[in-house]
Design a protein around this motif. Sequence first.
Motif, PDB file in Angstrom:
ATOM      1  N   THR A  67       0.779  -0.696   0.236  1.00 38.08           N
ATOM      2  CA  THR A  67       0.077   0.167   0.075  1.00 38.08           C
ATOM      3  C   THR A  67       1.165   1.095   0.368  1.00 38.08           C
ATOM      4  O   THR A  67       0.661   1.902  -0.656  1.00 38.08           O
ATOM      5  CB  THR A  67      -0.991  -0.129   1.594  1.00 38.08           C
ATOM      6  OG1 THR A  67      -0.164  -0.140   1.975  1.00 38.08           O
ATOM      7  CG2 THR A  67      -2.200  -0.988   1.519  1.00 38.08           C
ATOM      8  N   ALA A  68       2.102   0.906   0.950  1.00 39.43           N
ATOM      9  CA  ALA A  68       2.579   2.609   0.669  1.00 39.43           C
ATOM     10  C   ALA A  68       3.769   2.603  -0.694  1.00 39.43           C
ATOM     11  O   ALA A  68       3.601   4.299  -1.138  1.00 39.43           O
ATOM     12  CB  ALA A  68       4.148   2.569   2.004  1.00 39.43           C
ATOM     13  N   THR A  69       3.977   1.981  -1.176  1.00 38.19           N
ATOM     14  CA  THR A  69       4.193   1.663  -2.750  1.00 38.19           C
ATOM     15  C   THR A  69       3.129   2.276  -3.744  1.00 38.19           C
ATOM     16  O   THR A  69       3.851   3.147  -4.576  1.00 38.19           O
ATOM     17  CB  THR A  69       4.570   0.399  -2.498  1.00 38.19           C
ATOM     18  OG1 THR A  69       5.891   0.628  -2.556  1.00 38.19           O
ATOM     19  CG2 THR A  69       5.452   0.716  -4.718  1.00 38.19           C
ATOM     20  N   ALA A 111       0.445   3.753  -2.978  1.00 38.92           N
ATOM     21  CA  ALA A 111       0.158   5.202  -2.218  1.00 38.92           C
ATOM     22  C   ALA A 111       1.716   6.869  -2.870  1.00 38.92           C
ATOM     23  O   ALA A 111       0.932   7.271  -4.044  1.00 38.92           O
ATOM     24  CB  ALA A 111       0.209   5.115  -1.193  1.00 38.92           C
ATOM     25  N   ASN A 125      -3.730   7.912  -0.239  1.00 41.68           N
ATOM     26  CA  ASN A 125      -3.115   8.642   1.201  1.00 41.68           C
ATOM     27  C   ASN A 125      -2.607   6.638   1.877  1.00 41.68           C
ATOM     28  O   ASN A 125      -2.300   6.544   2.377  1.00 41.68           O
ATOM     29  CB  ASN A 125      -4.174   8.516   2.477  1.00 41.68           C
ATOM     30  CG  ASN A 125      -5.070  10.391   1.837  1.00 41.68           C
ATOM     31  OD1 ASN A 125      -3.919  10.679   1.570  1.00 41.68           O
ATOM     32  ND2 ASN A 125      -6.178  10.777   1.602  1.00 41.68           N
ATOM     33  N   GLY A 126      -2.967   5.938   1.232  1.00 41.22           N
ATOM     34  CA  GLY A 126      -1.860   4.523   1.713  1.00 41.22           C
ATOM     35  C   GLY A 126      -3.665   3.614   2.582  1.00 41.22           C
ATOM     36  O   GLY A 126      -3.160   3.136   3.578  1.00 41.22           O
ATOM     37  N   SER A 127      -5.027   3.479   2.508  1.00 50.02           N
ATOM     38  CA  SER A 127      -5.567   2.733   3.191  1.00 50.02           C
ATOM     39  C   SER A 127      -6.761   2.584   2.446  1.00 50.02           C
ATOM     40  O   SER A 127      -6.969   1.452   2.822  1.00 50.02           O
ATOM     41  CB  SER A 127      -6.174   3.997   4.313  1.00 50.02           C
ATOM     42  OG  SER A 127      -6.833   5.306   3.307  1.00 50.02           O
TER      43      SER A 127
END
Length: 185
Positions: A8-10, A12, A45-47
Amino acid sequence: MAPNDAPTATIAAALRRERERAGISLAELARRAGLAKSTLSQLENGSGNPSIETLWSLGVALGVPFSRLVEPPAPTVRVVRAGDQVRLRADQADFAASLLAAGSTHARRDLYVLELEPGQPREAEAHIPGSVEHVVVAAGRLSAGPAGELVELGAGDYVAFPGDVPHHYEALEPGTWAVLLMEHR
């Protein structure tokens, strides 16, 4: 292979980077990809927890390969262990794809391992213009190709077909898996 969570962070960071590179607003990208603005906002937003279909739609809307949205920057020597692959699942088919390597700006190609089980076929939308899919079946049997031009493949068989038109993947035996090289011309 054990399933892993989507990166998710990648994703986002890549969505923000590619949207800003394209010079379009969140609302405009959501419109082009056929997504709710709130869904896209969550992803940036990575969510959010995107499916393969959502990421392909965003890639097409941004004019970038799917891999650019999921692949973290790679070191010079890169090893991907079988149990450590990030697997993304389809919403409507027993289909998972693991990105092994993404192309650079000079070599626009991505390498995946596909895992398929009999049942609901994977009906893929058209990818960015000029995409070509190269598939080698490693185990089992599958049917693949553009609508109206499906071919049945067994272990060791290879097929290449346009990826920039709607196409189909369907496992014909349990435990089917293949290697996909996605070429972006």
